[in-house]
Scaffold this active site. Structure first.
Site, PDB file in Angstrom:
ATOM      1  N   TYR A 256      64.695  52.302  64.046  1.00  0.00           N
ATOM      2  CA  TYR A 256      63.747  51.507  63.261  1.00  0.00           C
ATOM      3  C   TYR A 256      63.242  52.358  62.095  1.00  0.00           C
ATOM      4  CZ  TYR A 256      59.499  48.801  62.248  1.00  0.00           C
ATOM      5  OH  TYR A 256      58.496  48.079  61.633  1.00  0.00           O
ATOM      6  N   LYS A 354      58.423  41.871  70.905  1.00  0.00           N
ATOM      7  CA  LYS A 354      59.755  41.270  70.858  1.00  0.00           C
ATOM      8  C   LYS A 354      60.046  40.464  72.122  1.00  0.00           C
ATOM      9  CE  LYS A 354      60.143  43.588  66.958  1.00  0.00           C
ATOM     10  NZ  LYS A 354      59.050  44.571  67.005  1.00  0.00           N
TER      11      LYS A 354
END
Length: 539
Positions: A256, A354
């Protein structure tokens, strides 16, 4: 309010019986000793008074008549529910206890019980209910022997196995409070000298949040879990808590971007350096371990956005031989598809925003592992903040109840669509660990039971072609994030790397034709038709 037991099988409590309940870990950071349960193993002792031989379900607490004089019986019970919940919130704790009340507390409890009139299964509480006289959660062996699957654990762990809030509601209540009160100054002194238990302040804990933490702990097979305000909060606090000033870490190339930015720009200000390796480069990891005193190996598996997989068991053994901790960010895998702790990792981290939350409506992050390591992180977290709001914790609890159903659907859709995309002439390459063409497919097969709901792929064309494809899609939203019920499409070159030049983006492998597609829970045939028509639009 009827107070019922959460344990299985049902138990009968005699008058003045004592029992254990969960409490929050020690805020001071001191290890709490051996814990027999999976989860955060929080305990606090309380005494219950009831009619001799009567079950808990027959006991009703009622507040003084002058407090509820104008209320109906139903409203009075609701009022009692609120009052007891407030008392319970003040009773939650952070410190270790022996599991048995002190002699003074036991004597006080007996005295209180003796002064309480009991008639027809109703206990009339004439004064303020003492913390040691109400049930704040029943003890239960949370090895979940009666639950045989992760699916059942996601529904019941932390709740049906016993929770620290008195209620006969099926769902966990939201405790909205910024602080927890002390009845007398002596109680405050007892708390400071660790003879009394309390969260004390909202930044240090919350009963609703603890339920979410224990649910995740049960699913991960962890001793303890700490949940925070976001995945990045979890990552940054973990790094600062476990890596000393002047320390060294190892991480991987594919990750990320905000994590990379923190490692490259913020950690050096603390004198912390990093070695960056390819996810499959075990030799590179071994070299870094030999050359440096490495505190931590931190990587995603699968990674973002190319879904590379690290051999968790292999790297854990290698790191542990050098005294190095291993933390795996398992966000793309979910706790259902991959058990990083069982494979040897010391910690597993998730952006609960998520798949765990799963509804695109909440931000959260969590870290699970041993009580010792999580306590170290928790201690710094209490200083820095980044506390999860209890309403957000409730959304995490709610979302996890359907986690296994959602992930099963997303696993299936993603694998089938990856196969369709790989065979399509307008797609140059597909990145998905479930495909034999993936570089770590064999590793993924060994350590994952499903390959996740995200597929990355490159369309045959340039940035203009990619934009045309994305805009032709009708079902997915163009947005960041992934893992929710709704499908999301993300062109990383624009969404995450637009501030960099094309040449700079390519250094990270981010090409203009790259697409990251997060599959929701929509029907497979609908998604397939939508993607195929969008591909036809660029033919």
């Amino acid at each position: 309010m009827a107070v019922s037991s959460c344990s299985f099988p049902p138990r009968v409590f005699n008058a003045y019986s004592s029992f254990e309940c969960r409490s929050d870990p020690d805020f001071s950071g001191t290890p709490t000793g051996e814990k027999p349960r999976i989860g955060s193993n929080r305990r606090v002792t309380a005494s219950l008074f009831c009619t001799g031989g009567g079950g808990l379900s027959s006991l009703i607490f009622r507040f003084p008549p002058n407090f509820v004089r104008q209320l109906s019986v139903k409203a009075r019970r609701n009022c009692s529910n609120i009052g007891v919940a407030q008392v319970v919130a003040a009773s939650w704790s952070n410190g270790p206890t022996s599991g048995y009340p002190s002699s003074a507390a036991a004597a006080a409890s007996q005295a209180a019980a003796a002064s309480v009139p009991v008639s027809d299964g109703v206990a009339v509480v004439e004064g303020c209910i003492d913390n040691d006289s109400v049930q704040i959660g029943d003890s239960y062996d949370s090895k979940t022997s009666f639950l045989s699957s992760d699916g059942s654990i996601t529904v019941h762990a932390g709740e049906r196995l016993g929770r620290g809030i008195v209620t006969d509601a099926i769902t966990t209540p939201v405790v909205n409070t910024s602080a927890y009160f002390f009845k007398k100054t002596q109680e405050l002194i007892d708390f400071k000298e660790k003879r009394h238990t309390s969260f004390e302040y909202g930044r240090y804990g919350n009963p609703t949040t603890v339920v979410a933490e224990e649910k995740i702990s049960a699913l991960e097979g962890a001793e303890s879990t700490l949940i925070m305000a976001s995945g990045m909060c979890a990552s940054t606090v973990m790094l600062m808590a476990l890596v000393p000033a002047g320390g060294h870490i190892v991480t991987t190339t594919d990750c990320y971007r905000k994590t990379r930015i923190f490692i490259e720009t913020i950690l050096p200000k603390m004198g912390i350096s990093a070695t960056v390796i390819d996810p499959a480069d075990v030799d590179g990891l071994e070299s870094a371990l030999n050359k440096n005193k490495v505190s931590l190996f931190f990587t995603e598996s699968p990674t973002n956005p190319f879904l590379r997989c690290v051999d968790i068991e292999k790297v854990s053994k290698l790191c542990h031989s050098k005294g190095t901790l291993v933390c795996i960010d398992g966000t793309f895998a979910t706790p259902l598809n991959q058990k990083a702790l069982a494979l040897g990792a010391d910690l597993v981290l998730h952006s609960a925003t998520k798949f765990i939350g799963g509804h695109n409506d909440v931000l959260a992050g969590c870290i699970s592992g041993s009580e010792k390591l999580v306590t170290e992180i928790r201690t710094l977290h209490h200083i820095l903040g980044g506390t999860l709001n209890p309403n957000a914790a409730y959304l995490i609890i709610r979302g996890m109840k359907t986690l296994h159903l959602r992930v099963q659907q997303q696993n299936s859709t993603a694998l089938r669509m990856a196969e369709v995309l790989e065979a399509h002439p307008r797609v140059k390459r597909v990145y998905y660990p479930g495909l034999p063409s993936h570089p770590e497919h064999e590793i993924a097969k060994r350590q994952m039971t499903g390959f996740g709901g995200v597929v990355s792929f490159e369309v045959d064309g340039d940035l203009t072609t990619t934009i045309k494809f994305v805009d032709a899609l009708k079902i997915p939203y163009i947005a960041p994030s992934f893992g929710g019920c709704e499908s999301i499409v993300d062109p990383p070159a624009i969404m995450s790397y637009w501030d960099l030049s094309q040449a700079e983006r390519s250094k990270y492998g981010i090409l203009d034709n790259l697409i990251r597609f997060s599959f929701g829970v929509e029907d497979f045939e609908d998604l397939k038709a939508d993607i195929l028509q969008a591909l036809e639009s660029i033919a």
